[in-house]
Motif scaffolding. Sequence first.
Motif, PDB file in Angstrom:
ATOM      1  N   LYS A   1     -61.999  20.349 -38.080  1.00 22.67           N
ATOM      2  CA  LYS A   1     -63.419  20.580 -37.779  1.00 22.67           C
ATOM      3  C   LYS A   1     -63.662  20.760 -36.280  1.00 22.67           C
ATOM      4  CE  LYS A   1     -64.940  18.062 -41.833  1.00 22.67           C
ATOM      5  NZ  LYS A   1     -65.578  16.881 -42.367  1.00 22.67           N
ATOM      6  N   ARG A   2     -62.735  20.318 -35.453  1.00 22.07           N
ATOM      7  CA  ARG A   2     -62.892  20.418 -33.995  1.00 22.07           C
ATOM      8  C   ARG A   2     -62.286  21.694 -33.428  1.00 22.07           C
ATOM      9  NH1 ARG A   2     -60.866  15.257 -31.285  1.00 22.07           N
ATOM     10  NH2 ARG A   2     -61.524  16.449 -29.485  1.00 22.07           N
ATOM     11  N   ASN A   3     -61.680  22.495 -34.276  1.00 18.57           N
ATOM     12  CA  ASN A   3     -61.060  23.755 -33.836  1.00 18.57           C
ATOM     13  C   ASN A   3     -60.004  23.533 -32.747  1.00 18.57           C
ATOM     14  OD1 ASN A   3     -62.518  25.497 -35.576  1.00 18.57           O
ATOM     15  ND2 ASN A   3     -64.294  25.255 -34.229  1.00 18.57           N
ATOM     16  N   LEU A   4     -59.214  22.486 -32.903  1.00 15.57           N
ATOM     17  CA  LEU A   4     -58.134  22.219 -31.953  1.00 15.57           C
ATOM     18  C   LEU A   4     -56.879  22.959 -32.397  1.00 15.57           C
ATOM     19  CD1 LEU A   4     -58.444  18.360 -31.434  1.00 15.57           C
ATOM     20  CD2 LEU A   4     -59.199  20.165 -29.897  1.00 15.57           C
ATOM     21  N   ALA A   5     -56.047  23.327 -31.447  1.00 18.40           N
ATOM     22  CA  ALA A   5     -54.735  23.896 -31.755  1.00 18.40           C
ATOM     23  C   ALA A   5     -53.715  23.188 -30.873  1.00 18.40           C
ATOM     24  CB  ALA A   5     -54.723  25.397 -31.505  1.00 18.40           C
ATOM     25  N   PHE A   6     -52.707  22.630 -31.509  1.00 19.30           N
ATOM     26  CA  PHE A   6     -51.704  21.844 -30.793  1.00 19.30           C
ATOM     27  C   PHE A   6     -50.488  22.690 -30.449  1.00 19.30           C
ATOM     28  CE2 PHE A   6     -54.219  18.832 -33.219  1.00 19.30           C
ATOM     29  CZ  PHE A   6     -54.557  17.924 -32.227  1.00 19.30           C
ATOM     30  N   ARG A   7     -49.970  22.454 -29.265  1.00 20.16           N
ATOM     31  CA  ARG A   7     -48.766  23.135 -28.789  1.00 20.16           C
ATOM     32  C   ARG A   7     -47.518  22.318 -29.111  1.00 20.16           C
ATOM     33  NH1 ARG A   7     -49.360  25.190 -22.830  1.00 20.16           N
ATOM     34  NH2 ARG A   7     -51.035  26.287 -23.912  1.00 20.16           N
ATOM     35  N   LEU A   8     -47.723  21.019 -29.312  1.00 25.73           N
ATOM     36  CA  LEU A   8     -46.609  20.104 -29.562  1.00 25.73           C
ATOM     37  C   LEU A   8     -47.069  19.067 -30.589  1.00 25.73           C
ATOM     38  CD1 LEU A   8     -43.778  19.083 -28.703  1.00 25.73           C
ATOM     39  CD2 LEU A   8     -44.900  17.869 -26.830  1.00 25.73           C
ATOM     40  N   VAL A   9     -46.259  18.869 -31.642  1.00 25.55           N
ATOM     41  CA  VAL A   9     -46.611  17.916 -32.699  1.00 25.55           C
ATOM     42  C   VAL A   9     -45.418  17.007 -32.955  1.00 25.55           C
ATOM     43  CG1 VAL A   9     -47.305  17.621 -35.105  1.00 25.55           C
ATOM     44  CG2 VAL A   9     -48.201  19.560 -33.787  1.00 25.55           C
ATOM     45  N   PHE A  10     -45.692  15.699 -32.989  1.00 31.59           N
ATOM     46  CA  PHE A  10     -44.680  14.701 -33.322  1.00 31.59           C
ATOM     47  C   PHE A  10     -44.996  14.143 -34.705  1.00 31.59           C
ATOM     48  CE2 PHE A  10     -45.078  14.471 -28.661  1.00 31.59           C
ATOM     49  CZ  PHE A  10     -43.773  14.799 -28.309  1.00 31.59           C
ATOM     50  N   LEU A  11     -44.062  14.279 -35.618  1.00 32.37           N
ATOM     51  CA  LEU A  11     -44.193  13.707 -36.957  1.00 32.37           C
ATOM     52  C   LEU A  11     -43.079  12.683 -37.127  1.00 32.37           C
ATOM     53  CD1 LEU A  11     -44.859  16.914 -39.105  1.00 32.37           C
ATOM     54  CD2 LEU A  11     -46.536  15.265 -38.266  1.00 32.37           C
ATOM     55  N   ASP A  12     -43.454  11.432 -37.079  1.00 33.74           N
ATOM     56  CA  ASP A  12     -42.482  10.345 -37.212  1.00 33.74           C
ATOM     57  C   ASP A  12     -42.983   9.379 -38.281  1.00 33.74           C
ATOM     58  OD1 ASP A  12     -40.479   8.501 -36.893  1.00 33.74           O
ATOM     59  OD2 ASP A  12     -41.075   7.876 -34.878  1.00 33.74           O
ATOM     60  N   PRO A  13     -43.069   9.866 -39.541  1.00 33.15           N
ATOM     61  CA  PRO A  13     -43.606   9.012 -40.605  1.00 33.15           C
ATOM     62  C   PRO A  13     -42.610   7.932 -41.014  1.00 33.15           C
ATOM     63  CG  PRO A  13     -42.807  11.061 -41.533  1.00 33.15           C
ATOM     64  CD  PRO A  13     -42.663  11.175 -40.034  1.00 33.15           C
ATOM     65  N   PRO A  14     -43.073   6.935 -41.748  1.00 33.82           N
ATOM     66  CA  PRO A  14     -42.120   5.957 -42.302  1.00 33.82           C
ATOM     67  C   PRO A  14     -41.040   6.702 -43.089  1.00 33.82           C
ATOM     68  CG  PRO A  14     -44.389   5.277 -42.726  1.00 33.82           C
ATOM     69  CD  PRO A  14     -44.449   6.660 -42.151  1.00 33.82           C
ATOM     70  N   TYR A  15     -39.819   6.212 -43.030  1.00 30.54           N
ATOM     71  CA  TYR A  15     -38.701   6.912 -43.661  1.00 30.54           C
ATOM     72  C   TYR A  15     -38.879   7.102 -45.168  1.00 30.54           C
ATOM     73  CZ  TYR A  15     -35.763   6.917 -39.457  1.00 30.54           C
ATOM     74  OH  TYR A  15     -35.235   7.153 -38.211  1.00 30.54           O
ATOM     75  N   ARG A  16     -39.674   6.249 -45.800  1.00 29.29           N
ATOM     76  CA  ARG A  16     -39.878   6.411 -47.247  1.00 29.29           C
ATOM     77  C   ARG A  16     -40.661   7.692 -47.563  1.00 29.29           C
ATOM     78  NH1 ARG A  16     -43.508   2.732 -45.529  1.00 29.29           N
ATOM     79  NH2 ARG A  16     -45.696   3.113 -46.043  1.00 29.29           N
ATOM     80  N   MET A  17     -41.409   8.196 -46.593  1.00 27.18           N
ATOM     81  CA  MET A  17     -42.148   9.450 -46.794  1.00 27.18           C
ATOM     82  C   MET A  17     -41.214  10.626 -46.547  1.00 27.18           C
ATOM     83  SD  MET A  17     -45.800   8.624 -44.989  1.00 27.18           S
ATOM     84  CE  MET A  17     -46.466  10.229 -45.408  1.00 27.18           C
ATOM     85  N   LYS A  18     -41.187  11.558 -47.461  1.00 27.34           N
ATOM     86  CA  LYS A  18     -40.285  12.702 -47.359  1.00 27.34           C
ATOM     87  C   LYS A  18     -41.064  14.021 -47.406  1.00 27.34           C
ATOM     88  CE  LYS A  18     -36.573  10.014 -48.063  1.00 27.34           C
ATOM     89  NZ  LYS A  18     -36.246   9.131 -47.003  1.00 27.34           N
TER      90      LYS A  18
END
Length: 192
Positions: free
Chosen positions: A109-126
């Motif tokens: 909703k904020r119309n943001l665009a990211f240049r860098l994204v870190f995804l470090d979810p709990p290991y149980r999430m695949k």
Amino acid sequence: MRVIAGEAKGRPLKAVPGNQTRPTTDKVKEAIFSMIGPFFDGGWALDLFAGTGGLGIEAISRGMERAVFVDLERQSIDIIRKNVAAAHMEDRAEIYKNDARRAIKLLEKRNLAFRLVFLDPPYRMKDADVLMNELAERRLVEPEAIIMVEHESGYHYPEQTGAYIQLKRAEYGETTVSIYCYRPNDQDAGGA
């Protein structure tokens, strides 16, 4: 844990008490930023499943303009606030206690665009690949954005998912880091 390089180099970072979070070690963090940087020229970073906030803080220290930190756990949010303050980055950080999917919908909703994204979810999430594609569908990633997925070494994400191409994959004991680049075709980018 500490900030490894850049303007906040050497600043100590607090860990979240207990064993609910798995902070990225300094060794792995240094390897990640060697693969994706090591320094940046502006842009926004998204630290989803932020934990201590160490990755987003490191990104700001190395030249990202701003970072959005998202975590569901209250204890993590408190530590992120303390770590952002210790690094003197309050004016360049947004911190939200929220579920990752709900946060993605709100950020759209904020119309943001990211240049860098870190995804470090709990290991149980695949399903980091599903989250990556949702970020793209909601136009939350810039073309050529870099996405870092930290996951259990025994699990393999695909070399390509949607418009994301895996650039690198490196194992560090039980932890694996997969680096992707978002390369939409003209149709995916709305004809741009």
